[in-house]
Design an enzyme around this catalytic site. Sequence first.
Site, PDB file in Angstrom:
ATOM      1  N   GLY A 191      45.516  47.940  38.194  1.00  9.73           N
ATOM      2  CA  GLY A 191      44.622  46.774  38.239  1.00  9.73           C
ATOM      3  C   GLY A 191      45.415  45.491  38.255  1.00  9.73           C
ATOM      4  O   GLY A 191      46.621  45.489  38.497  1.00  9.73           O
ATOM      5  N   ASN A 192      44.736  44.380  38.023  1.00  7.50           N
ATOM      6  CA  ASN A 192      45.422  43.087  37.929  1.00  7.50           C
ATOM      7  C   ASN A 192      44.683  42.189  36.941  1.00  7.50           C
ATOM      8  O   ASN A 192      43.673  42.579  36.372  1.00  7.50           O
ATOM      9  CB  ASN A 192      45.557  42.441  39.315  1.00  7.50           C
ATOM     10  CG  ASN A 192      44.204  42.203  39.953  1.00  7.50           C
ATOM     11  OD1 ASN A 192      43.403  41.420  39.454  1.00  7.50           O
ATOM     12  ND2 ASN A 192      43.927  42.913  41.048  1.00  7.50           N
ATOM     13  N   ARG A 193      45.197  40.991  36.745  1.00 10.44           N
ATOM     14  CA  ARG A 193      44.706  40.130  35.659  1.00 10.44           C
ATOM     15  C   ARG A 193      43.490  39.291  36.021  1.00 10.44           C
ATOM     16  O   ARG A 193      43.058  38.451  35.242  1.00 10.44           O
ATOM     17  CB  ARG A 193      45.821  39.167  35.211  1.00 10.44           C
ATOM     18  CG  ARG A 193      46.991  39.853  34.564  1.00 10.44           C
ATOM     19  CD  ARG A 193      48.095  38.829  34.309  1.00 10.44           C
ATOM     20  NE  ARG A 193      49.353  39.485  34.029  1.00 10.44           N
ATOM     21  CZ  ARG A 193      49.752  39.868  32.822  1.00 10.44           C
ATOM     22  NH1 ARG A 193      49.002  39.646  31.778  1.00 10.44           N
ATOM     23  NH2 ARG A 193      50.917  40.454  32.660  1.00 10.44           N
TER      24      ARG A 193
END
Length: 446
Positions: free
Chosen positions: A241-243
């Site tokens: 995933g990412n932020r």
Amino acid sequence: MSGRTPSSPSSPASPPRPAPPPSAPAPPAADRASAGARPTVALAVSGSIAAYKAAEVARLLIQGGARVLPIMTRAAQQFLGPMTLSGLCGEPVRDTMWDPAFAGELHVALAAEADLVLLVPATADLLARLAAGRADDLVTALALCAKGPVLAAPAMHPRMWAHPATARNVAALAADGRVQLVGPVFGEVASGERGLGRMAEPAAIAAAAFAQLAPRDLAGLRVVVTAGPTLEDLDPVRFLGNRSTGKMGFAVAERAALRGAQVTLIAGPVSLAAPPGARRVDVRGALSMRAALWQALGDDLRGADALIMTAAVSDYRPAEQHATKLKRTPDLATLPLVPNPDLLAEVGAARADLAGAARPDGSRSPVLVGFAVETASDEGVIAYARHKLAQKRVDMIVANHAADSFGRDDNRATLVTRDAADALGVLPKPALADRILDQVSRMCAR
Ligand code: CTP
């Protein structure tokens, strides 16, 4: 609780008031919004225990890009310190029409400034005085003199709300059509009892205020917005995933809906409430976002007038998605990945191929907007944005720095088009959303 303010001069103990607001009328809210100016809210607080929540309403309004002029009845000051509101708003608290430091008619000057008069909380007494058209204190005089909408958030004990006198006053206000209500809601009131009379939550009041302030200049426009991260599953417990928190995309969807657009919000997994008025489609990975996107746009791209891709789409996904949890083995030290499709570039390429998408001036429909989050210098960010503009065949890239954007309530962005790079400085995300939508609206009108 009474919201009555005595019509007497300021107490000698009152601190000296800073200079009065200018009395020249401000341009209408719609013009100001399209010019990127801050709408002005006169926030009048009357005497109820719920007055303490007015501070949170002020904070949310300011966070959403509004300028807030605080006004308090004397009774309200028994519940909330004026310094709290003046500190939050950066404006003096006004509490009387008889301020010797103010030359002129304060209620008229405030009414000329205010795009919205917001009464938080509105007591039973205040509703009665509004219904009777009284003007015996600054709050009622201002409400009577308002040139724009007046929005009141009633708060009182459920028996007071249910009383025929209050019902009569509320009906009179509804019949006059000059004061809108937000709430009250069912829930716990100050006495600990439950019933209908609790003030609407500050977020709901702020949302209702922004709905009153919004110009309806995007009515008829169909806008698709993607937001948040995509999560790429490896097995039932792990993902890539990412932020991204989705705040920017949700702000774009919310502002577009408030301004009258028909909005489809395609959201990756985020913990944000759906903006009122937007149709929300929840997705998880890039492939499900892709399916939802084409569903909304249609194969011929005629399903939308604009696509705003704020989503942080994962560029890769695990080559294999396992049905059961992977066990630790030395072989798993390297995770095989495969590239995800570039969703925006796919739409850009499809639009370039579709003869029907061309307008008479050579521009194409739908208008396509991408985002570029980088960690480079300002010059580097703009150079990357120009490259993405051409490579993805889109109309605008909103270029920003990861450190300025992820998880924050504001952002510092540059709107990069073929011929221009408009550096906007730091703006709350809803205000940045408005600037993006202003540009999209201009492009759609070509
Ligand atoms: N985008 C997309 N599909 C992808 C990746 C990105 O549609 N698989 C969209 C994003 O929604 C955003 C823009 O393209 O609007 C961002 O592009 P890009 O910067 O290429 O994504 P990054 O992964 O950040 O690219 P790079 O690693 O090259 O910086």
